[in-house]
Design a protein around this motif. Structure first.
Motif, PDB file in Angstrom:
ATOM      1  N   GLY A  59       0.824  -1.201   0.000  1.00  0.00           N
ATOM      2  CA  GLY A  59       0.000   0.000   0.000  1.00  0.00           C
ATOM      3  C   GLY A  59       0.860   1.254   0.000  1.00  0.00           C
ATOM      4  O   GLY A  59       1.989   1.253   0.478  1.00  0.00           O
ATOM      5  N   ALA A  60       0.310   2.325  -0.548  1.00  0.00           N
ATOM      6  CA  ALA A  60       1.045   3.585  -0.650  1.00  0.00           C
ATOM      7  C   ALA A  60       0.794   4.449   0.580  1.00  0.00           C
ATOM      8  O   ALA A  60      -0.354   4.634   0.993  1.00  0.00           O
ATOM      9  CB  ALA A  60       0.631   4.341  -1.903  1.00  0.00           C
ATOM     10  N   LEU A  61       1.858   4.976   1.150  1.00  0.00           N
ATOM     11  CA  LEU A  61       1.776   5.792   2.359  1.00  0.00           C
ATOM     12  C   LEU A  61       0.973   7.065   2.142  1.00  0.00           C
ATOM     13  O   LEU A  61       0.185   7.468   2.983  1.00  0.00           O
ATOM     14  CB  LEU A  61       3.185   6.143   2.849  1.00  0.00           C
ATOM     15  N   LEU A  62       1.133   7.729   1.004  1.00  0.00           N
ATOM     16  CA  LEU A  62       0.544   9.044   0.790  1.00  0.00           C
ATOM     17  C   LEU A  62      -0.644   9.039  -0.170  1.00  0.00           C
ATOM     18  O   LEU A  62      -1.097  10.095  -0.590  1.00  0.00           O
ATOM     19  CB  LEU A  62       1.619  10.006   0.266  1.00  0.00           C
ATOM     20  N   ASP A  63      -1.182   7.892  -0.514  1.00  0.00           N
ATOM     21  CA  ASP A  63      -2.300   7.792  -1.451  1.00  0.00           C
ATOM     22  C   ASP A  63      -3.611   8.054  -0.724  1.00  0.00           C
ATOM     23  O   ASP A  63      -3.965   7.337   0.215  1.00  0.00           O
ATOM     24  CB  ASP A  63      -2.303   6.401  -2.086  1.00  0.00           C
ATOM     25  N   LYS A  64      -4.363   9.078  -1.143  1.00  0.00           N
ATOM     26  CA  LYS A  64      -5.641   9.396  -0.502  1.00  0.00           C
ATOM     27  C   LYS A  64      -6.636   8.253  -0.647  1.00  0.00           C
ATOM     28  O   LYS A  64      -7.464   8.038   0.221  1.00  0.00           O
ATOM     29  CB  LYS A  64      -6.245  10.669  -1.098  1.00  0.00           C
ATOM     30  N   ALA A  65      -6.553   7.517  -1.731  1.00  0.00           N
ATOM     31  CA  ALA A  65      -7.466   6.389  -1.944  1.00  0.00           C
ATOM     32  C   ALA A  65      -7.174   5.239  -0.981  1.00  0.00           C
ATOM     33  O   ALA A  65      -8.032   4.388  -0.754  1.00  0.00           O
ATOM     34  CB  ALA A  65      -7.370   5.906  -3.384  1.00  0.00           C
ATOM     35  N   ASN A  66      -5.979   5.198  -0.428  1.00  0.00           N
ATOM     36  CA  ASN A  66      -5.595   4.139   0.505  1.00  0.00           C
ATOM     37  C   ASN A  66      -5.790   4.571   1.961  1.00  0.00           C
ATOM     38  O   ASN A  66      -5.672   3.762   2.863  1.00  0.00           O
ATOM     39  CB  ASN A  66      -4.133   3.731   0.268  1.00  0.00           C
ATOM     40  N   ALA A  67      -6.102   5.836   2.201  1.00  0.00           N
ATOM     41  CA  ALA A  67      -6.247   6.365   3.557  1.00  0.00           C
ATOM     42  C   ALA A  67      -7.697   6.293   4.002  1.00  0.00           C
ATOM     43  O   ALA A  67      -8.613   6.560   3.229  1.00  0.00           O
ATOM     44  CB  ALA A  67      -5.773   7.816   3.602  1.00  0.00           C
ATOM     45  N   ARG A  68      -7.901   5.905   5.261  1.00  0.00           N
ATOM     46  CA  ARG A  68      -9.242   5.861   5.825  1.00  0.00           C
ATOM     47  C   ARG A  68      -9.181   6.147   7.317  1.00  0.00           C
ATOM     48  O   ARG A  68      -8.142   5.979   7.950  1.00  0.00           O
ATOM     49  CB  ARG A  68      -9.920   4.529   5.548  1.00  0.00           C
ATOM     50  N   ALA A  69     -10.307   6.577   7.850  1.00  0.00           N
ATOM     51  CA  ALA A  69     -10.393   6.890   9.273  1.00  0.00           C
ATOM     52  C   ALA A  69     -10.754   5.633  10.051  1.00  0.00           C
ATOM     53  O   ALA A  69     -11.518   4.795   9.578  1.00  0.00           O
ATOM     54  CB  ALA A  69     -11.457   7.962   9.502  1.00  0.00           C
ATOM     55  N   ALA A  70     -10.198   5.500  11.242  1.00  0.00           N
ATOM     56  CA  ALA A  70     -10.496   4.352  12.094  1.00  0.00           C
ATOM     57  C   ALA A  70     -10.223   4.719  13.548  1.00  0.00           C
ATOM     58  O   ALA A  70      -9.500   5.670  13.828  1.00  0.00           O
ATOM     59  CB  ALA A  70      -9.649   3.153  11.696  1.00  0.00           C
ATOM     60  N   HIS A  71     -10.829   3.967  14.463  1.00  0.00           N
ATOM     61  CA  HIS A  71     -10.459   4.090  15.872  1.00  0.00           C
ATOM     62  C   HIS A  71      -9.085   3.461  16.058  1.00  0.00           C
ATOM     63  O   HIS A  71      -8.740   2.507  15.353  1.00  0.00           O
ATOM     64  CB  HIS A  71     -11.438   3.309  16.767  1.00  0.00           C
TER      65      HIS A  71
END
Length: 89
Positions: A59-71
């Motif tokens: 996975g890419a560190l800075l990819d917005k498509a790979n980023a999500r919010a979580a607890h």
């Protein structure tokens, strides 16, 4: 020119990605409940950025498509489940 030393999560592009995701006040992508965006970062119900495709799996560190919010708690338990399901050699 030598690359910058240190953790890439402490650099400006990653901080901007975290701030962008935090500003959306999304619910946890794992359990669906609200996240305490104003809680201490060490609290189990606080917000850390989670990567849908783990960095260890490409996975890419800075990819917005790979980023999500979580607890924090959900993110940690997901990582434990991935380790348990890994192939044994």
């Amino acid at each position: 020119m030598a690359p910058a030393a240190g953790n890439p999560r402490n650099r400006c592009p990653y901080r901007r990605l975290v701030d962008w995701l935090r500003s959306q006040y999304l619910p946890c992508s794992i359990c669906g409940h609200n996240i305490g965006y104003d809680l201490d970062p060490r609290h189990p119900l606080s917000f850390p950025l989670d990567h849908e495709k783990p960095l260890s799996r490409g996975g890419a560190l800075l990819d917005k498509a790979n980023a999500r919010a979580a607890h924090r708690r959900c993110n940690s338990s997901t990582n434990l489940n991935l380790e348990r399901r890994s192939r044994r050699w």
